[in-house]
Design a protein around this motif. Sequence first.
Motif, PDB file in Angstrom:
ATOM      1  N   LEU A  52       0.819  -1.213   0.000  1.00  0.00           N
ATOM      2  CA  LEU A  52       0.000   0.000   0.000  1.00  0.00           C
ATOM      3  C   LEU A  52       0.851   1.262   0.000  1.00  0.00           C
ATOM      4  N   PHE A  53       1.859   1.305   0.859  1.00  0.00           N
ATOM      5  CA  PHE A  53       2.703   2.496   0.944  1.00  0.00           C
ATOM      6  C   PHE A  53       3.543   2.703  -0.307  1.00  0.00           C
ATOM      7  N   SER A  54       3.935   1.616  -0.962  1.00  0.00           N
ATOM      8  CA  SER A  54       4.761   1.743  -2.169  1.00  0.00           C
ATOM      9  C   SER A  54       3.931   2.076  -3.401  1.00  0.00           C
ATOM     10  N   VAL A  57      -0.260  -1.523  -4.665  1.00  0.00           N
ATOM     11  CA  VAL A  57      -1.679  -1.830  -4.524  1.00  0.00           C
ATOM     12  C   VAL A  57      -2.395  -0.532  -4.172  1.00  0.00           C
ATOM     13  N   HIS A  58      -3.501  -0.269  -4.818  1.00  0.00           N
ATOM     14  CA  HIS A  58      -4.278   0.942  -4.571  1.00  0.00           C
ATOM     15  C   HIS A  58      -5.610   0.583  -3.917  1.00  0.00           C
ATOM     16  N   TYR A  59      -6.158   1.508  -3.191  1.00  0.00           N
ATOM     17  CA  TYR A  59      -7.463   1.298  -2.553  1.00  0.00           C
ATOM     18  C   TYR A  59      -8.306   2.544  -2.741  1.00  0.00           C
ATOM     19  N   SER A  60      -9.595   2.390  -2.556  1.00  0.00           N
ATOM     20  CA  SER A  60     -10.488   3.538  -2.637  1.00  0.00           C
ATOM     21  C   SER A  60     -11.549   3.387  -1.551  1.00  0.00           C
ATOM     22  N   ILE A  61     -12.138   4.496  -1.191  1.00  0.00           N
ATOM     23  CA  ILE A  61     -13.171   4.506  -0.166  1.00  0.00           C
ATOM     24  C   ILE A  61     -14.519   4.643  -0.858  1.00  0.00           C
ATOM     25  N   GLU A  62     -15.410   3.743  -0.557  1.00  0.00           N
ATOM     26  CA  GLU A  62     -16.742   3.797  -1.141  1.00  0.00           C
ATOM     27  C   GLU A  62     -17.680   4.493  -0.174  1.00  0.00           C
ATOM     28  N   GLU A  63     -18.547   5.304  -0.710  1.00  0.00           N
ATOM     29  CA  GLU A  63     -19.528   6.000   0.112  1.00  0.00           C
ATOM     30  C   GLU A  63     -20.570   4.994   0.611  1.00  0.00           C
ATOM     31  N   SER A  64     -21.008   5.187   1.822  1.00  0.00           N
ATOM     32  CA  SER A  64     -22.053   4.355   2.401  1.00  0.00           C
ATOM     33  C   SER A  64     -23.377   4.611   1.704  1.00  0.00           C
ATOM     34  N   LYS A  65     -24.145   3.573   1.511  1.00  0.00           N
ATOM     35  CA  LYS A  65     -25.437   3.706   0.816  1.00  0.00           C
ATOM     36  C   LYS A  65     -26.600   3.889   1.798  1.00  0.00           C
TER      37      LYS A  65
END
Length: 66
Positions: A52-54, A57-65
Amino acid sequence: MIFPLESMVEFKEGMYEITVAASRRAYQLAMTKDPLLEENDGKVVSLAAKQLFSGDVHYSIEESKR
């Protein structure tokens, strides 16, 4: 969890966010028995954090429904 100190200092997002992302990535690595784990002495969480730091691998935050 053990995160690289230098990466933590440079990280501009929330620590909770990266902690959750690392936990989820570690789970993925463990469930798929990723071959990279052997190279990392089986340290799943530290491998996930490193990825993650390098930016490997990427991540995203999904909005709550709600």
